[in-house]
Design an enzyme around this catalytic site. Structure first.
Site, mmCIF file in Angstrom:
data_model
loop_
_atom_site.group_PDB
_atom_site.id
_atom_site.type_symbol
_atom_site.label_atom_id
_atom_site.label_comp_id
_atom_site.label_asym_id
_atom_site.label_seq_id
_atom_site.Cartn_x
_atom_site.Cartn_y
_atom_site.Cartn_z
ATOM 1 C CE LYS A 113 -3.164 -3.055 0.671
ATOM 2 N NZ LYS A 113 -4.054 -3.579 -0.328
ATOM 3 C CD GLU A 168 -3.366 7.461 3.549
ATOM 4 O OE1 GLU A 168 -3.052 6.991 2.456
ATOM 5 O OE2 GLU A 168 -4.479 7.281 4.075
ATOM 6 N NE ARG A 173 -11.255 -8.620 -3.538
ATOM 7 C CZ ARG A 173 -10.802 -7.691 -2.695
ATOM 8 N NH1 ARG A 173 -9.498 -7.445 -2.631
ATOM 9 N NH2 ARG A 173 -11.624 -6.987 -1.947
ATOM 10 C CG HIS A 194 -12.422 -2.392 8.295
ATOM 11 N ND1 HIS A 194 -12.355 -1.106 7.818
ATOM 12 C CD2 HIS A 194 -11.895 -2.364 9.548
ATOM 13 C CE1 HIS A 194 -11.784 -0.341 8.738
ATOM 14 N NE2 HIS A 194 -11.507 -1.077 9.798
HETATM 15 C C1 MV4 Z 1 -8.644 5.951 6.028
HETATM 16 C C2 MV4 Z 1 -9.676 6.533 6.801
HETATM 17 C C3 MV4 Z 1 -9.561 7.877 7.101
HETATM 18 N N1 MV4 Z 1 -8.483 8.574 6.695
HETATM 19 N N2 MV4 Z 1 -7.597 6.699 5.637
HETATM 20 C C4 MV4 Z 1 -10.213 1.464 6.286
HETATM 21 C C5 MV4 Z 1 -9.882 0.280 5.450
HETATM 22 C C6 MV4 Z 1 -8.929 0.712 4.421
HETATM 23 N N3 MV4 Z 1 -9.423 0.330 3.117
HETATM 24 C C7 MV4 Z 1 -8.809 2.180 4.563
HETATM 25 N N4 MV4 Z 1 -9.624 2.585 5.675
HETATM 26 C C8 MV4 Z 1 -9.694 3.872 6.071
HETATM 27 N N5 MV4 Z 1 -8.674 4.663 5.673
HETATM 28 C C9 MV4 Z 1 -7.530 7.976 5.975
HETATM 29 N N6 MV4 Z 1 -6.468 8.703 5.596
HETATM 30 C C10 MV4 Z 1 -10.744 5.741 7.196
HETATM 31 C C11 MV4 Z 1 -10.748 4.401 6.844
HETATM 32 C C12 MV4 Z 1 -11.891 3.669 7.306
HETATM 33 C C13 MV4 Z 1 -12.844 3.186 6.423
HETATM 34 C C14 MV4 Z 1 -12.688 3.339 5.055
HETATM 35 C C15 MV4 Z 1 -13.624 2.857 4.178
HETATM 36 C C16 MV4 Z 1 -14.740 2.217 4.697
HETATM 37 C C17 MV4 Z 1 -14.903 2.032 6.043
HETATM 38 C C18 MV4 Z 1 -13.959 2.507 6.924
HETATM 39 C C19 MV4 Z 1 -14.136 2.331 8.293
HETATM 40 C C20 MV4 Z 1 -13.198 2.803 9.154
HETATM 41 C C21 MV4 Z 1 -12.075 3.460 8.660
#
Ligand code: MV4
Length: 446
Positions: free
Chosen positions: A116, A200, A292, A235
């Protein structure tokens, strides 16, 4: 085109791949574990091979057994579905060295975007917007402090080999940053054997918007619109829809173009997803590439009219994409509810066992992709998703109405399922208004 492919998966996605291949005139070899000997998809395949015992490590993740099955059955290609070996670059490489076409991107691409921190650097180079943060990995406490001082709190520390929310820590101040940095590193080391992390700025109350991409081996890459997956719990997505109710046409075009630039930078071919966070301000930021086909590809199929699994097989066989970006039209609104054998009243605890009665809904605008039937015994060894209920209607409001009707018709006697919680969510004011974010489910239904 291939004569015969091996389906390296189980359940609804195995069935989905068998259906797509059969329509293309391609024979299918289904593999199964001892726990899946009575599975529905085995009756739909041309041939079946048992690859091991119930635990995934001995069957659906058992690379030597799967490759042996592929050699014995003399297949041309392997479709990995989602989960299991789908994003394992080593498996894709083993396929290549055995001269079996892996139906997905190249192993180099899977590895490059699977890291990532590396994917983030690729995005920056490609001019794709990312959340302010570190340039690549953060190696020590001092560097973590310096990055946070520059971008400001709150920040999120993420494992390079993570994804899907594992190995993440949010910090609102410097003491939390220091402890979170070490916690994220050791968690990442234990979970992935890689303690690399990056940092981040933490985006509060984001929506999860992802773009479906499809590329051929001649460098043509299309985007097939976006999906909004903001209804999640720990998630795990519960509901996905397309188009996103949070984007206007100008943003939709920008996010689609950004996804294509990212895919081009990664040398991407086959189907993939570029994930973004959409901030309340309307700004969007790249977060990850999923190399995928995903569970929710079906909502994109409904609004585009394409068969994504057939497209994957075609481009893997070396066919050029027969359509252009200008041929892609997003029609109407699609919603998917994941039907899991889980008990929402008991913290979504898995509820496997005998399905006494299974009566799926039907009628205009309804699609059910499920491997369930009356008398099926859900094994306790795997993911709890037992089906996907989809609707496709001219507008979002009509789609919500049809979904509520279909959910009410759906009979699954035996295990507890997520059907009742879907009805609650679809009745909630914020969901109906389309103003919900990724924190919605945990705020209102915990
Ligand atoms: C984040 C975020 C807030 N700020 N990055 C969670 C899983 C991964 N795919 C990335 N995620 C997140 N990254 C920054 N800079 C919040 C999340 C996140 C989230 C993202 C998408 C869907 C659900 C979530 C639940 C909690 C946190």
């Amino acid at each position: 085109m291939f004569n015969r492919i091996l389906v390296a998966n189980r359940g609804e996605i195995a069935q989905r791949i068998i259906r797509a291949a059969t329509e293309l005139g391609v024979e299918t070899v289904a593999i199964y574990s001892e726990a899946d000997a009575d599975a529905l998809y085995l009756r739909q395949a041309s041939e079946t091979i048992c690859v091991g015992a119930a635990p995934s490590a001995q069957s659906y993740l058992n690379v030597p057994a799967i490759i042996s099955a592929a050699e014995i059955a003399d297949v041309d290609a392997i479709h990995p579905g989602y989960g299991f070996l789908a994003e394992n670059s080593t498996f894709a490489e083993v396929c290549r060295s055995c001269k079996i076409q892996f139906i997905g991107p190249d192993p180099e691409t899977i590895a490059a975007v699977g890291n990532k921190a590396n994917a983030r650097e690729m995005a920056i180079k490609a001019g794709v917007p990312v959340v302010p943060g570190s340039d690549g990995p953060v190696n020590d406490e001092a560097e973590a402090r310096a990055v946070a001082a520059e971008i400001g709190f709150p920040v999120i520390i993420k494992a390079s080999s993570g994804g899907g929310g594992r190995g993440m820590r949010v910090a609102h101040n410097e003491p939390a940053l220091v402890s979170g940095f070490h916690a994220a590193r050791s968690e990442a080391d234990a979970a992935f054997g890689d303690d690399t992390v990056y940092i981040e700025r933490f985006v509060e109350r984001p929506r999860h918007v992802e773009v479906q991409i499809l590329g051929d081996k001649f460098g043509k890459i299309l985007h097939l619109g976006e999906r909004d997956c903001s209804v999640q719990r720990r998630h795990q997505k519960l509901i996905e829809e397309s188009p996103s109710p949070a984007l206007d046409d100008a943003q939709r075009e920008m996010i689609g173009d950004a996804a294509v630039r990212m895919a081009e930078a990664a040398n991407y071919h086959n189907a993939g997803t570029v994930e973004f966070l959409l901030a309340p301000s309307g700004d969007f930021y790249f977060i990850e590439v999923n190399a995928r086909i995903q569970v929710e590809h079906t909502v994109t199929e409904l609004v585009t009219g394409l068969d994504l699994i057939q497209e994957m097989i075609r481009v893997a066989a070396g066919e050029p994409l027969s359509i252009d970006q200008s041929d892609i039209e997003i029609r109407g609104h699609a919603i998917e509810c994941r039907i899991n054998a889980e008990d929402p009243a008991k913290d979504f605890q898995p509820s496997p066992g005998l399905v006494e009665s299974f009566v799926p809904p039907g009628g205009p605008g309804v699609r059910v992709d499920s491997h369930c039937f009356s008398g099926y015994r859900i094994p306790p060894n795997y993911d709890s998703m037992v089906g996907k209920l989809l609707v496709h209607r001219p507008t979002r409001q009509e789609a919500i109405r049809t979904m509520r009707r279909a959910l009410s018709e759906f009979v699954i006697d035996g295990p507890k399922t997520t059907i009742p919680i879907h009805l609650d969510i679809l009745g909630h004011r914020d969901y109906r208004a389309g103003t919900h974010d990724t924190g919605f489910l945990e705020r209102y239904f915990s």
